[in-house]
Design an enzyme around this catalytic site. Sequence first.
Site, PDB file in Angstrom:
ATOM      1  N   LYS A 125      12.310   8.435  96.694  1.00  0.00           N
ATOM      2  CA  LYS A 125      12.386   9.891  96.508  1.00  0.00           C
ATOM      3  C   LYS A 125      11.040  10.565  96.779  1.00  0.00           C
ATOM      4  O   LYS A 125      10.978  11.593  97.429  1.00  0.00           O
ATOM      5  CB  LYS A 125      12.827  10.240  95.062  1.00  0.00           C
ATOM      6  CG  LYS A 125      14.163   9.650  94.652  1.00  0.00           C
ATOM      7  CD  LYS A 125      14.605  10.196  93.293  1.00  0.00           C
ATOM      8  CE  LYS A 125      13.750   9.743  92.119  1.00  0.00           C
ATOM      9  NZ  LYS A 125      13.801   8.302  91.834  1.00  0.00           N
ATOM     10  N   ARG A 130       1.650   0.905  88.693  1.00  0.00           N
ATOM     11  CA  ARG A 130       2.042   1.737  87.558  1.00  0.00           C
ATOM     12  C   ARG A 130       2.430   0.853  86.379  1.00  0.00           C
ATOM     13  O   ARG A 130       3.074  -0.172  86.551  1.00  0.00           O
ATOM     14  CB  ARG A 130       3.244   2.607  87.945  1.00  0.00           C
ATOM     15  CG  ARG A 130       2.862   3.994  88.371  1.00  0.00           C
ATOM     16  CD  ARG A 130       4.018   4.750  88.950  1.00  0.00           C
ATOM     17  NE  ARG A 130       5.155   4.877  88.056  1.00  0.00           N
ATOM     18  CZ  ARG A 130       6.221   5.641  88.316  1.00  0.00           C
ATOM     19  NH1 ARG A 130       6.285   6.320  89.432  1.00  0.00           N
ATOM     20  NH2 ARG A 130       7.223   5.721  87.470  1.00  0.00           N
ATOM     21  N   ARG A 176       5.265  -1.936  94.504  1.00  0.00           N
ATOM     22  CA  ARG A 176       4.678  -0.595  94.703  1.00  0.00           C
ATOM     23  C   ARG A 176       3.237  -0.563  94.190  1.00  0.00           C
ATOM     24  O   ARG A 176       2.931  -1.079  93.117  1.00  0.00           O
ATOM     25  CB  ARG A 176       5.519   0.435  93.949  1.00  0.00           C
ATOM     26  CG  ARG A 176       4.951   1.829  93.984  1.00  0.00           C
ATOM     27  CD  ARG A 176       5.988   2.883  93.725  1.00  0.00           C
ATOM     28  NE  ARG A 176       6.449   2.943  92.352  1.00  0.00           N
ATOM     29  CZ  ARG A 176       7.380   3.799  91.929  1.00  0.00           C
ATOM     30  NH1 ARG A 176       7.959   4.621  92.773  1.00  0.00           N
ATOM     31  NH2 ARG A 176       7.750   3.808  90.671  1.00  0.00           N
ATOM     32  N   ARG A 222      17.883  14.123  85.333  1.00  0.00           N
ATOM     33  CA  ARG A 222      18.169  12.697  85.127  1.00  0.00           C
ATOM     34  C   ARG A 222      19.281  12.479  84.120  1.00  0.00           C
ATOM     35  O   ARG A 222      19.652  11.335  83.872  1.00  0.00           O
ATOM     36  CB  ARG A 222      16.916  12.016  84.594  1.00  0.00           C
ATOM     37  CG  ARG A 222      16.126  11.192  85.616  1.00  0.00           C
ATOM     38  CD  ARG A 222      14.874  10.761  84.914  1.00  0.00           C
ATOM     39  NE  ARG A 222      14.254   9.572  85.416  1.00  0.00           N
ATOM     40  CZ  ARG A 222      13.181   9.573  86.197  1.00  0.00           C
ATOM     41  NH1 ARG A 222      12.680  10.702  86.635  1.00  0.00           N
ATOM     42  NH2 ARG A 222      12.612   8.428  86.529  1.00  0.00           N
ATOM     43  N   ARG A 239      14.278   0.614  82.955  1.00  0.00           N
ATOM     44  CA  ARG A 239      14.416   1.876  83.689  1.00  0.00           C
ATOM     45  C   ARG A 239      15.704   1.891  84.500  1.00  0.00           C
ATOM     46  O   ARG A 239      16.365   2.918  84.609  1.00  0.00           O
ATOM     47  CB  ARG A 239      13.207   2.075  84.615  1.00  0.00           C
ATOM     48  CG  ARG A 239      11.957   2.466  83.839  1.00  0.00           C
ATOM     49  CD  ARG A 239      10.717   2.319  84.677  1.00  0.00           C
ATOM     50  NE  ARG A 239      10.641   3.250  85.778  1.00  0.00           N
ATOM     51  CZ  ARG A 239       9.925   3.036  86.876  1.00  0.00           C
ATOM     52  NH1 ARG A 239       9.248   1.902  87.018  1.00  0.00           N
ATOM     53  NH2 ARG A 239       9.887   3.935  87.826  1.00  0.00           N
TER      54      ARG A 239
END
Length: 212
Positions: free
Chosen positions: A13, A160, A127, A88, A171
């Site tokens: 996103k 992160r 990531r 969300r 998550r």
Amino acid sequence: MNLIIFGAPGAGKGTQGEFVSKSKSIPAISTGDMFREAVASKSELGKKVSSIMSKGALVPDSIVLKLVEERLRKDDCKSGFLLDGFPRTLPQAKGLEEILARSNKKIDKVISLEVSEESIIKRLSSRRICKNCGRKYNLETLPPKKEGICDNCGGELFQREDDTASTIKHRLSVYFIETQPLIEYYKNQNILQTVNGNKSVPEISAEIAALL
Ligand code: AMP
């Protein structure tokens, strides 16, 4: 144009949102980025959300809606915006409609990036982000030229806190329970556009550009 870019964590996103933001000259508004900034600046809001975020849980709807309402009031949103990571939950989606209705606005399109669960886990765990300029990398699909160093500014890359194995699982389960039902919600409003997010970054960008 008022847009939402929708998808699971790690669906791309942020990356695609940046392209759309540039091509349409509208701000990309990421609630995740806003919360991370609040945590980094140790503001009252940051203190409230820090432990929620590190667990991979959702910040309460009332807090998120207030933040988004304030952000959408800013001048740069006058000719459109792109929301990333919001809404969300169903109450957030309904709250957004109420906020927009107060200024005779609505969401024009929801671009949903569909990515398999397997590749989401792979993408999130590989990531990396530059500490200095925020550029995003992926060790598998978009690695930096020099390990651990940003190509753009030479800054140090970091992972992160919520991109670690156990938090990723949490998550994702939050996504499937709380967020995924919004697909049906926007489908019923006839504003959902689905894009195959398993393709390469340029292929996905081209597909999104054609939809807009
Ligand atoms: P993201 O960068 O979008 O993955 O968001 C990182 C974290 O910020 C999430 O795991 C949540 O803890 C929090 N967050 C961001 N956006 C929202 C939202 N719309 N509702 C609730 N929590 C959010």
